[in-house]
Design an enzyme around this catalytic site. Structure first.
Site, PDB file in Angstrom:
ATOM      1  N   LYS A  81       0.809  -1.222   0.000  1.00  0.00           N
ATOM      2  CA  LYS A  81       0.000   0.000   0.000  1.00  0.00           C
ATOM      3  C   LYS A  81       0.843   1.273   0.000  1.00  0.00           C
ATOM      4  CE  LYS A  81      -4.217  -1.822   0.209  1.00  0.00           C
ATOM      5  NZ  LYS A  81      -5.120  -1.717  -0.963  1.00  0.00           N
ATOM      6  N   GLU A 101     -10.258   5.577   2.674  1.00  0.00           N
ATOM      7  CA  GLU A 101     -10.987   4.443   3.238  1.00  0.00           C
ATOM      8  C   GLU A 101      -9.976   3.385   3.661  1.00  0.00           C
ATOM      9  OE1 GLU A 101     -10.177   4.575   0.123  1.00  0.00           O
ATOM     10  OE2 GLU A 101      -9.585   2.527  -0.386  1.00  0.00           O
ATOM     11  N   SER A 122       1.982  -9.621  -0.653  1.00  0.00           N
ATOM     12  CA  SER A 122       1.628  -8.198  -0.659  1.00  0.00           C
ATOM     13  C   SER A 122       1.745  -7.538   0.711  1.00  0.00           C
ATOM     14  CB  SER A 122       0.216  -8.014  -1.208  1.00  0.00           C
ATOM     15  OG  SER A 122      -0.695  -8.810  -0.475  1.00  0.00           O
TER      16      SER A 122
END
Lengths: 395, 258
Positions: free
Chosen positions: A86, A108, A375
């Site tokens: 991210k 969000e 990830s």
């Protein structure tokens, strides 16, 4: 791409008029800054010396031997600062917001990974930050709420609808219409209205570019398959994008099938969804016969989303990428397997990709190569996995 | 003259909104009839959607109640067909793109025409995407109502130049809901609309008192009120016809004085 912001039949800008000037402003700024040497240099510096890029490409030798087939490499996005992919997108978008003269970012979050990353970048660049998170997720991930607050962000528990990720997106969009002049909505995945699917993909495509360079150096060739988990689809798009022109590389996205694709408690959009228009985009969504968006479920809060990014919907249509459902049980088992076998605790999201590698590696030849995108790291999931296995641990 | 144009032909228009199926479709039917009798010039009916991103909490909750009570697109159309037997004012649906898209655009518009829906307001269909629905609306003679917002600025001219029915002028930033004060320069927005369009312009978002309605209508061609009415319905449920009717009458009276 035939039409601006379109991926085949998908994409577009289905948002309230109040936001139209804002998204056009973001698009214009992005088109300018992506060619601006100073912006590019600053972002590279942040990637290298703040986020810790390039992330490692690790040869999982024990896993390879255990499965007895294709060689398995793990792309270690879990080793990035804040513990997931991210940060790649967030550093890009918050830097862009800064250049645009914005002083506030909103976002969000589902499990909290994107929220933590956004709060981190906002702290670094001295910007006001507000995070919207479903009430159910703030309860399940109390530690991440405190983490975001520690980083100076204000966290809003969203009590509308199903009180999960989709409602957090709704509320962040509503907040953006309330206060748009000084604020950028830092979208967390390759979804939403144009230009976000493009911007997020561009900031994430470094994952695939590094995989290619690192594998060329190690093996002198491209992989045979790249596997990644898919919720909205940002880590998968980041890992896939570089390889789209190379037809020999299979691109495999792993969706959250929850309790099974035939059980109502799942979040497998490609398996069960249909074409629709929601959250600013035309794409595939889990919904009922009247177009009401379905409540979805996965053990992984990060994949607990009833839609998928428009570019993935196109890759599915064209057959360039394949999407497979992975159940909670398969993901938890893979979570435990990777921890034991390689000493790497993956995020439960990423464990969906590990699960599929376990399914196919053994039947592939030993000269084949699979890259699995890890990830994120799994520390955040340990308590939930314990509970899944019947051990009552709370954070 | 279309039914929507007629609604603005005789003085300032008062446009109330109700969420279809809240608390049930029988009550919605009674409310529509009562609001027409109380002086409503055009009535907006919300076709409930699970995730209404342009709505504040009051209308969000009404959508949830309506869906939980079993309101569907088909049942709402059936109700409209019934109510059309007595109601003459224009009726427009307010809904989001997905319920229309999933029902089938052609099938949806065909039913609009058959049952007597005169226009559609779709908050997540901006000017850039209107081709998604405009050709079908044209084919079935249903007006696709355009919205303009305080952030629209230079976009107002191009939006107004293609506007049909009326232009929905969003008074404030943010989502629907009652506001104590409206600070936007509505007069300038309306002036821009009138430069490029002959269709009337009505102001909505945040209006709840007769004074606010009179002020907004004096600057435009009408006032739209949603959340204040939906609140009355939430409070009075099946007994909301009386309170809503007298509220609509008070609001219309305030506009008649202009």
């Amino acid at each position: 791409m035939a039409q601006k912001g379109r991926y085949g039949n998908y994409g577009g800008q289905y948002i309230p008029e109040t936001l139209m000037n804002a998204v056009q402003e973001v698009e214009a700024a992005y088109e300018h800054y992506k060619h601006d040497p100073e912006f590019v240099e600053e972002l590279e510096e942040l990637y290298k010396n703040y986020a810790g890029r390039p992330s490692l490409l690790y040869y999982a030798e024990k896993m390879t031997k255990d499965l007895g087939g294709a060689k398995i490499y793990l792309k270690r996005e879990d080793l990035n600062h804040t513990g997931s992919h991210k940060i790649n997108n967030v550093l890009g978008q918050v830097l862009l917001a800064n250049k645009m003269g914005k002083t506030r970012v909103i976002a969000e979050t589902g499990a909290g990974q994107h929220g933590v990353a956004t709060a981190t970048a906002a702290a670094l660049m001295g910007m006001e930050c507000e995070i919207f998170m479903g009430k159910e997720d703030t309860d399940r991930q109390a530690l991440n709420v405190f983490r975001m607050e520690l980083l100076g962000a204000k966290v809003h528990a969203v009590t509308s609808g199903t009180m999960t990720l989709k409602d957090a997106v709704n509320e962040t969009m509503r907040e953006w219409t309330r206060r748009v002049d000084d604020t950028l909505y830092v979208l967390g995945s390759v979804m939403g209205p144009h230009p976000f699917p493009m911007i997020v993909r561009d900031f994430q495509k470094i994952i695939g570019r590094e995989i290619r360079e690192q594998l060329m150096e190690r093996e002198g060739r491209l992989p045979d398959a790249v596997i990644a988990c898919v919720g909205g689809g940002s880590n998968a798009m980041g890992a896939f994008y570089e390889f789209i022109p190379y037809e020999s590389v299979a691109l495999i996205g792993c969706e959250a099938a929850g309790l099974g694709v035939d059980n109502p408690k799942n979040a497998a959009t490609i398996a069960n969804g249909s074409e629709g228009i929601f959250h600013g985009m035309k794409s595939l969504f889990c919904q009922d016969e009247y177009g009401q968006i379905a409540p979805v479920y996965s053990i992984s809060a990060g994949l607990d989303y009833p839609g998928i990014g428009p570019e993935h919907a196109m890759l599915h249509d064209t057959g360039r990428a394949t999407y497979v459902p992975i159940t909670d049980e398969e993901a938890v088992s893979a979570f435990e397997y990777l921890s034991r076998t390689e000493g790497i605790i993956p995020a439960v999201e990423s464990a969906h990709a590990v699960a599929y590698a376990r399914k196919i590696a053994g039947s592939m030849d030993k000269d084949k190569i699979i890259v699995v995108n890890i990830s994120g790291r799994g520390d955040k999931d340990v308590a939930a996995i314990a509970r899944y296995r019947g051990v009552e641990i709370y954070e | 003259m279309s039914r929507i144009a007629e609604a603005f032909a005789d003085g300032k228009a008062f446009i109330p909104f109700v969420t279809g199926g809240d608390p049930d479709l029988d009550t919605t039917e009674e409310l529509i009839i009562a609001m027409e009798q109380a002086g409503a010039d055009l009535i907006e009916i919300g076709l409930p959607f699970s995730d209404p991103i342009a709505e504040g909490p009051v209308i969000q909750e009404a959508n949830e109640r309506a869906l939980a009570a079993g309101c569907t697109t088909d049942r709402l159309f059936d109700m409209v067909r019934e109510v059309r037997k007595t109601v003459k004012v224009p009726l427009v649906f307010l809904t989001y793109m997905n319920p229309i898209y999933i029902y089938g655009k052609q099938r949806f518009l065909k039913r609009c025409r058959e049952t007597g829906i005169d226009g559609l307001i779709v908050p997540d269909l901006p000017f850039e995407e209107k081709q998604e629905l405009a050709p079908d609306c044209l084919e079935y003679g249903v007006d696709l109502i355009s919205l303009i917002a305080p952030t629209s600025k230079e976009r107002i001219r191009k939006i107004a130049s293609e506007a049909q029915g009326f232009v929905y002028c969003v008074s404030s930033l943010g989502v629907t809901g009652v506001r104590s004060e409206i600070k936007t320069d509505i007069a300038s927005m309306v002036a821009l609309v009138r430069e490029s369009s002959k269709v009337p312009c009505a102001v909505g978002f945040g209006i709840s008192t007769p004074e606010q309605a009179a002020k907004m209508a004096s600057l435009s061609d009408g006032a739209i009120v949603g959340s204040a009415i939906v609140k009355l319905v939430a409070r009075n449920k099946k007994d909301s016809v009386g309170p809503v009717s007298s509220y609509v009458k008070t609001m219309k009276d305030a506009l008649r004085a202009l």
